[in-house]
Scaffold this active site. Structure first.
Site, PDB file in Angstrom:
ATOM      1  N   HIS A   1     -73.620  -2.231 -53.424  1.00 32.26           N
ATOM      2  CA  HIS A   1     -72.951  -3.388 -54.016  1.00 32.26           C
ATOM      3  C   HIS A   1     -73.048  -4.549 -53.044  1.00 32.26           C
ATOM      4  CE1 HIS A   1     -69.106  -5.802 -54.194  1.00 32.26           C
ATOM      5  NE2 HIS A   1     -69.646  -6.052 -55.373  1.00 32.26           N
TER       6      HIS A   1
ATOM      7  N   GLU B   1     -68.508   0.695 -55.688  1.00 31.90           N
ATOM      8  CA  GLU B   1     -68.046  -0.573 -55.130  1.00 31.90           C
ATOM      9  C   GLU B   1     -66.594  -0.502 -54.673  1.00 31.90           C
ATOM     10  OE1 GLU B   1     -67.008  -5.001 -56.988  1.00 31.90           O
ATOM     11  OE2 GLU B   1     -68.485  -3.725 -57.966  1.00 31.90           O
TER      12      GLU B   1
ATOM     13  N   LYS C   1     -72.439  -8.770 -66.747  1.00 31.32           N
ATOM     14  CA  LYS C   1     -71.061  -8.302 -66.868  1.00 31.32           C
ATOM     15  C   LYS C   1     -70.684  -8.118 -68.340  1.00 31.32           C
ATOM     16  CE  LYS C   1     -70.288  -8.539 -62.416  1.00 31.32           C
ATOM     17  NZ  LYS C   1     -69.886  -7.391 -61.589  1.00 31.32           N
TER      18      LYS C   1
ATOM     19  N   ASP D   1     -70.416   0.169 -50.577  1.00 30.23           N
ATOM     20  CA  ASP D   1     -69.979  -1.188 -50.253  1.00 30.23           C
ATOM     21  C   ASP D   1     -69.766  -1.242 -48.745  1.00 30.23           C
ATOM     22  OD1 ASP D   1     -68.497  -3.819 -51.588  1.00 30.23           O
ATOM     23  OD2 ASP D   1     -67.640  -3.211 -49.672  1.00 30.23           O
TER      24      ASP D   1
ATOM     25  N   ASP E   1     -72.181  -3.977 -66.281  1.00 28.50           N
ATOM     26  CA  ASP E   1     -71.095  -3.692 -65.343  1.00 28.50           C
ATOM     27  C   ASP E   1     -69.767  -4.069 -65.980  1.00 28.50           C
ATOM     28  OD1 ASP E   1     -69.388  -3.423 -63.182  1.00 28.50           O
ATOM     29  OD2 ASP E   1     -70.441  -4.847 -61.890  1.00 28.50           O
TER      30      ASP E   1
ATOM     31  N   GLU F   1     -72.076   0.285 -64.951  1.00 29.86           N
ATOM     32  CA  GLU F   1     -71.427   0.326 -63.637  1.00 29.86           C
ATOM     33  C   GLU F   1     -69.921   0.225 -63.791  1.00 29.86           C
ATOM     34  OE1 GLU F   1     -71.196  -2.533 -59.661  1.00 29.86           O
ATOM     35  OE2 GLU F   1     -73.026  -2.508 -60.881  1.00 29.86           O
TER      36      GLU F   1
END
Length: 467
Positions: A373, A323, A217, A346, A268, A294
């Protein structure tokens, strides 16, 4: 044979206390499920859920209740013999539609109910969900798919041609993926709330588990991102950490900026940036050589994603999203605008299996790989089925695909997903597991909000600031 009733439960797991699931946008996450059980007059029930991160799960549960009420008294054949018609029935209520349409709380509530219907159908057929759909004829697959609003991207006739081309070699792919498993990547190493020491430890553990794709992240600050990403790179690029492991097949890491060990890094941002900010920020992370960024910006900003992809292409950085894409129409536009490199479906952000099938077909036509995801409770259990359907029936390839895996909360599922020593998902085989989303009654009793054993305790109220 009919639906006799249903039960909706607000299930919340206290992941905020450990930092699991944290990112630049969402720093206080209690992984949660708006969970529905469809009861029948046979000795079988259909289970379904949609995912949230805590507060607001009760709102989704109220919407799930409204949707599920439409099924009570309906005969099972009238619902399960034509899943496409059943999906249309649930989506067509004009008063529910008004508070969407086909997006937001009502849409993810419909996802829970639709997924429960598919779970029920698979259990009655005594097949895991992926096998139920893989065993369909191309015509049955198309009948179960929603084409409304996407015929300018793919027609039913094009879908049939695509599916029939893959039909002859389905068994070969079933045999292969059953033998070796479906490729996976891990996000569990890089939640934003983890300390550097924990990131290093988890990255080494993930390598030992067989993974060679890692996601971290980003989005707090460029300096913080660079520091954390250099740490991860130092671990995954060190040959000593990959001793006694063969390098991956070059075809599986082609175009992914793999390091000297064949390890791939992805990042992400979870929608935290504006478009110009995303471009400039990622340019400063170029040295880390990520395969893709992402969710660099708002999930329904198609033109923003297209601009980011165009401007990052000279830097060798791709774009992935999906997602939080509301529905198949958002995916359609992302594909038509050539705005993404990787499609991230998702399992319960769009309205369940039927809508997923439409997105898989569009992705195949546009030549984009699908990496679902799965960062949330129950999502890993769900999406292995979807990736198997994509590989066996639709795309025909898993060479460059990787399915997200997070190592959280699987202990609550009797049919939990598993990873083999090569870092790949095992194929679900239990004929009675359906869509693999049944949860132990003891887990429900403990984590039901607000009256479950955990949430009603004084310790939990204090830890979560509840009155």
């Amino acid at each position: 044979m009919s639906i006799t009733g249903f039960k909706v439960e607000d299930l919340r797991f206290p992941t905020s206390l450990s930092g699991d699931g944290t990112d630049a946008m969402n720093r206080d996450c209690d992984y949660s499920a708006a969970y529905v059980t469809l009861n029948t007059d046979k000795n079988v029930a259909g289970s379904g859920m949609t995912f949230t991160i805590g507060r607001g799960n009760d709102i989704v549960c109220m919407a799930v209740t409204q949707v599920a009420e439409k099924l009570v008294g309906r005969s099972l054949p009238s619902l399960l013999d034509n899943m496409g018609a059943s999906w249309d029935y649930l989506l067509s209520d004009p008063q529910f539609r008004w508070i969407g349409p086909e997006k937001g709380v009502i849409h993810i509530a419909i996802a829970a109910v639709v997924n429960a219907l598919w779970d029920l159908k698979a259990k009655l057929a005594r097949k895991p969900l992926w096998r139920l759909i893989v065993d369909m004829t191309p015509e049955e697959f198309v009948q179960s798919t929603s084409f409304r609003y996407i015929s300018d991207a793919i027609t039913k006739e094009e879908a049939l041609t695509l599916l029939k081309e893959k039909e002859k070699t389905k068994q070969e792919r079933i045999d292969l993926v059953t033998k070796i498993g479906y490729p996976a990547y891990t996000t569990s190493v890089g939640w934003i709330g983890y300390s550097d020491e924990k990131v290093i430890r988890l990255t080494k553990e993930a390598i030992a588990q067989g993974f060679n794709h890692f996601k971290v992240k980003v989005g707090i600050s460029v300096e913080n991102d660079l520091q954390r990403l250099r740490l991860v790179r130092s671990v995954i690029d060190d040959p000593a950490n990959f001793a006694n492991r063969e390098k991956p097949d070059p075809a599986t890491i082609e175009g992914k900026n793999a390091g000297p060990t064949g390890a791939v890094l992805m990042v992400d941002a979870n929608q935290v940036w504006d478009v110009p900010q995303a471009i400039e920020w990622m340019k400063q992370l170029e040295e880390i050589k990520p395969w893709f960024i992402e969710e660099p910006t708002a999930p329904d900003d198609i033109l923003g994603h297209a601009r980011i992809r165009k401007e990052l292409k000279p830097y060798g950085i791709g774009v992935a999203t999906g997602e939080h894409a509301h529905n198949r129409m958002v995916f359609k536009q992302l594909l038509q605008a050539d705005a993404i490199d990787v499609v991230q479906i998702d399992s319960c952000r769009v309205a369940g299996v039927n809508e997923i099938l439409a997105i898989l077909l569009m992705a195949a036509k546009f030549g984009k790989i699908v990496n679902p995801h799965a960062g949330g409770v129950g999502l890993c259990e769900y999406v292995i089925h979807l990736s198997l359907i994509d590989y066996i029936c639709v795309s025909g390839s898993m060479t460059r695909n990787v399915l997200e895996y997070v190592d959280h909360l699987h202990e609550h599922f009797p049919n939990k997903c598993t990873i083999n020593p090569q870092g790949r998902y095992n194929v679900p085989q239990n004929p009675d597991e359906g869509y693999s989303i049944d949860i132990y009654e003891e887990s429900k009793a403990t984590y039901r909000f607000p009256d479950g054993k955990y949430w009603s305790s004084e310790e939990a109220k204090k830890a979560h600031g509840l009155k």
